[in-house]
Write a protein that holds these residues in place. Sequence first.
Motif, PDB file in Angstrom:
ATOM      1  N   LYS A   1       0.825  -1.222   0.000  1.00  0.00           N
ATOM      2  CA  LYS A   1       0.000   0.000   0.000  1.00  0.00           C
ATOM      3  C   LYS A   1       0.853   1.263   0.000  1.00  0.00           C
ATOM      4  O   LYS A   1       0.550   2.216  -0.686  1.00  0.00           O
ATOM      5  N   SER A   2       1.912   1.275   0.837  1.00  0.00           N
ATOM      6  CA  SER A   2       2.761   2.476   0.831  1.00  0.00           C
ATOM      7  C   SER A   2       4.172   2.101   1.270  1.00  0.00           C
ATOM      8  O   SER A   2       4.342   1.276   2.170  1.00  0.00           O
ATOM      9  N   PRO A   3       5.202   2.714   0.636  1.00  0.00           N
ATOM     10  CA  PRO A   3       6.576   2.377   1.007  1.00  0.00           C
ATOM     11  C   PRO A   3       6.932   2.942   2.365  1.00  0.00           C
ATOM     12  O   PRO A   3       6.415   3.980   2.758  1.00  0.00           O
TER      13      PRO A   3
ATOM     14  N   ASN B   1      11.018 -12.653   2.388  1.00  0.00           N
ATOM     15  CA  ASN B   1       9.594 -12.289   2.295  1.00  0.00           C
ATOM     16  C   ASN B   1       9.043 -11.976   3.690  1.00  0.00           C
ATOM     17  O   ASN B   1       8.990 -12.865   4.547  1.00  0.00           O
ATOM     18  N   CYS B   2       8.644 -10.728   3.885  1.00  0.00           N
ATOM     19  CA  CYS B   2       8.125 -10.276   5.192  1.00  0.00           C
ATOM     20  C   CYS B   2       6.634  -9.953   5.128  1.00  0.00           C
ATOM     21  O   CYS B   2       6.107  -9.269   6.010  1.00  0.00           O
ATOM     22  N   VAL B   3       5.964 -10.387   4.083  1.00  0.00           N
ATOM     23  CA  VAL B   3       4.537 -10.108   3.923  1.00  0.00           C
ATOM     24  C   VAL B   3       3.728 -10.981   4.887  1.00  0.00           C
ATOM     25  O   VAL B   3       4.052 -12.154   5.078  1.00  0.00           O
ATOM     26  N   GLY B   4       2.692 -10.420   5.474  1.00  0.00           N
ATOM     27  CA  GLY B   4       1.832 -11.243   6.322  1.00  0.00           C
ATOM     28  C   GLY B   4       0.675 -10.456   6.894  1.00  0.00           C
ATOM     29  O   GLY B   4       0.680  -9.222   6.885  1.00  0.00           O
TER      30      GLY B   4
HETATM   31  N1  LIG Z   1       4.913  -8.843  14.606  1.00  0.00           N
HETATM   32  C1  LIG Z   1       4.918 -10.029  15.213  1.00  0.00           C
HETATM   33  O1  LIG Z   1       4.817 -10.125  16.461  1.00  0.00           O
HETATM   34  C2  LIG Z   1       5.051 -11.289  14.412  1.00  0.00           C
HETATM   35  C3  LIG Z   1       5.136 -12.513  15.101  1.00  0.00           C
HETATM   36  C4  LIG Z   1       5.261 -13.686  14.359  1.00  0.00           C
HETATM   37  C5  LIG Z   1       5.303 -13.627  12.985  1.00  0.00           C
HETATM   38  N2  LIG Z   1       5.207 -12.418  12.342  1.00  0.00           N
HETATM   39  C6  LIG Z   1       5.240 -12.402  10.872  1.00  0.00           C
HETATM   40  O2  LIG Z   1       6.195 -11.453  10.431  1.00  0.00           O
HETATM   41  C7  LIG Z   1       5.816 -10.967   9.126  1.00  0.00           C
HETATM   42  C8  LIG Z   1       5.929  -9.446   9.113  1.00  0.00           C
HETATM   43  O3  LIG Z   1       4.969  -8.927  10.017  1.00  0.00           O
HETATM   44  P1  LIG Z   1       5.045  -7.465  10.656  1.00  0.00           P
HETATM   45  O4  LIG Z   1       4.937  -7.634  12.107  1.00  0.00           O
HETATM   46  O5  LIG Z   1       6.183  -6.720  10.083  1.00  0.00           O
HETATM   47  O6  LIG Z   1       3.640  -6.884  10.141  1.00  0.00           O
HETATM   48  P2  LIG Z   1       3.237  -5.533   9.419  1.00  0.00           P
HETATM   49  O7  LIG Z   1       3.986  -4.397   9.992  1.00  0.00           O
HETATM   50  O8  LIG Z   1       1.750  -5.498   9.459  1.00  0.00           O
HETATM   51  O9  LIG Z   1       3.729  -5.744   7.887  1.00  0.00           O
HETATM   52  C9  LIG Z   1       3.027  -6.567   6.973  1.00  0.00           C
HETATM   53  C10 LIG Z   1       3.616  -6.418   5.589  1.00  0.00           C
HETATM   54  O10 LIG Z   1       2.865  -7.219   4.671  1.00  0.00           O
HETATM   55  C11 LIG Z   1       2.570  -6.423   3.516  1.00  0.00           C
HETATM   56  N3  LIG Z   1       1.398  -6.970   2.811  1.00  0.00           N
HETATM   57  C12 LIG Z   1       0.201  -7.280   3.314  1.00  0.00           C
HETATM   58  N4  LIG Z   1      -0.580  -7.801   2.333  1.00  0.00           N
HETATM   59  C13 LIG Z   1       0.169  -7.828   1.202  1.00  0.00           C
HETATM   60  C14 LIG Z   1      -0.024  -8.270  -0.143  1.00  0.00           C
HETATM   61  N5  LIG Z   1      -1.179  -8.831  -0.573  1.00  0.00           N
HETATM   62  N6  LIG Z   1       0.987  -8.141  -1.044  1.00  0.00           N
HETATM   63  C15 LIG Z   1       2.150  -7.603  -0.663  1.00  0.00           C
HETATM   64  N7  LIG Z   1       2.398  -7.168   0.594  1.00  0.00           N
HETATM   65  C16 LIG Z   1       1.410  -7.284   1.496  1.00  0.00           C
HETATM   66  C17 LIG Z   1       2.383  -5.029   4.055  1.00  0.00           C
HETATM   67  O11 LIG Z   1       2.493  -4.075   2.990  1.00  0.00           O
HETATM   68  P3  LIG Z   1       1.899  -2.551   3.146  1.00  0.00           P
HETATM   69  O12 LIG Z   1       2.410  -2.027   4.462  1.00  0.00           O
HETATM   70  O13 LIG Z   1       2.525  -1.826   1.995  1.00  0.00           O
HETATM   71  O14 LIG Z   1       0.433  -2.669   3.079  1.00  0.00           O
HETATM   72  C18 LIG Z   1       3.564  -4.975   5.038  1.00  0.00           C
HETATM   73  O15 LIG Z   1       4.759  -4.715   4.340  1.00  0.00           O
HETATM   74  C19 LIG Z   1       4.411 -11.507   8.866  1.00  0.00           C
HETATM   75  O16 LIG Z   1       4.490 -12.617   8.011  1.00  0.00           O
HETATM   76  C20 LIG Z   1       3.931 -11.955  10.242  1.00  0.00           C
HETATM   77  O17 LIG Z   1       2.999 -13.012  10.165  1.00  0.00           O
HETATM   78  C21 LIG Z   1       5.094 -11.251  13.021  1.00  0.00           C
END
Ligand SMILES: NC(=O)c1ccc[n+]([C@@H]2O[C@H](COP(=O)([O-])OP(=O)(O)OC[C@H]3O[C@@H](n4cnc5c(N)ncnc54)[C@H](OP(=O)(O)O)[C@@H]3O)[C@@H](O)[C@H]2O)c1
Length: 248
Positions: free
Chosen positions: A39-41, A86-89
């Motif tokens: 959505k946004s960099p 890949n950090c998408v989730g």
């Molecule tokens: N945070 C935690 O405590 C935690 C714990 C365990 C595992 N994880 C895993 O770590 C990973 C990163 O999470 P985070 O905490 O950094 O979450 P986050 O800040 O919400 O970031 C999520 C990322 O996914 C991108 N995204 C979502 N839907 C997408 C799509 N259809 N296509 C491309 N990009 C998409 C978002 O892009 P935009 O911002 O541009 O929309 C953002 O870059 C995830 O896989 C999550 O499951 C996180």
Amino acid sequence: MDAPLKIAIVGASGGIGAALLDLLADRDDVASIHASYFKSPAGSSLGSVGNFGNSTEIIWSELDASDDASVQAWMASVGQIDWLINCVGMLHTQTKGPEKSIKHLDAEHFAMSMSVNCLPTMLLAKYASAALKGSQNGIFATVSARVGSIEDNKLGGWYSYRASKAALNMVLKCLSIEWQRTLKNVRVLSLHPGTTDSRLSKPFQNNVPEGSLFSPEKTATLLLAQLDSAKSHPSGRFIAYDGQEIPW
Ligand SMILES: NC(=O)c1ccc[n+]([C@@H]2O[C@H](COP(=O)([O-])OP(=O)(O)OC[C@H]3O[C@@H](n4cnc5c(N)ncnc54)[C@H](OP(=O)(O)O)[C@@H]3O)[C@@H](O)[C@H]2O)c1
């Protein structure tokens, strides 16, 4: 000395992805980073091509990582790379959170969880071979989650998130087996980042024990240590931020 690394970070706009980007952009052994956002960099002042003050080139692209044609085009545009991270989730949307009970299951939310947490890794892998083939120390890593472990599941609940991360882990395991035959120099990794302060974890941080919520910078530092030591280990591991193996 090894050649400087060329890296691609998918979801570099998220909490963990942006922190990895910041740390990698500051390293002398990194030549370029292709960074994608949905959505946004992160750090929007960077524009489409940025430079963090050293010689690392940052190339931003918009990418829907769940769309086959978009992933194919993006992978073709990144050229040769050494690491793909890949950090998408997603865990929740504006209206739906993780299910405490199976009674709360929503088919659309489940489908979206699979589409964001599992499908991007499959699509990236489908088109990544050519980009990774030339690397001596390649890495194909996805940020997964400990809750995707079937054996480690003690609490239940969170059906869609757990199922999508378990499916993701199966994909990574399969890929590590296939690539041991065809892309021997690439380590496939499933990474658990630890609970990290980000948009994804925000609504659930009250339940995190004191001192257990990592800053994105801390998580990124720990995960990078795992990536840096990946070549000393076999491919196809599911590991936590501290290097501990997690049962699939
Ligand atoms: N945070 C935690 O405590 C935690 C714990 C365990 C595992 N994880 C895993 O770590 C990973 C990163 O999470 P985070 O905490 O950094 O979450 P986050 O800040 O919400 O970031 C999520 C990322 O996914 C991108 N995204 C979502 N839907 C997408 C799509 N259809 N296509 C491309 N990009 C998409 C978002 O892009 P935009 O911002 O541009 O929309 C953002 O870059 C995830 O896989 C999550 O499951 C996180």
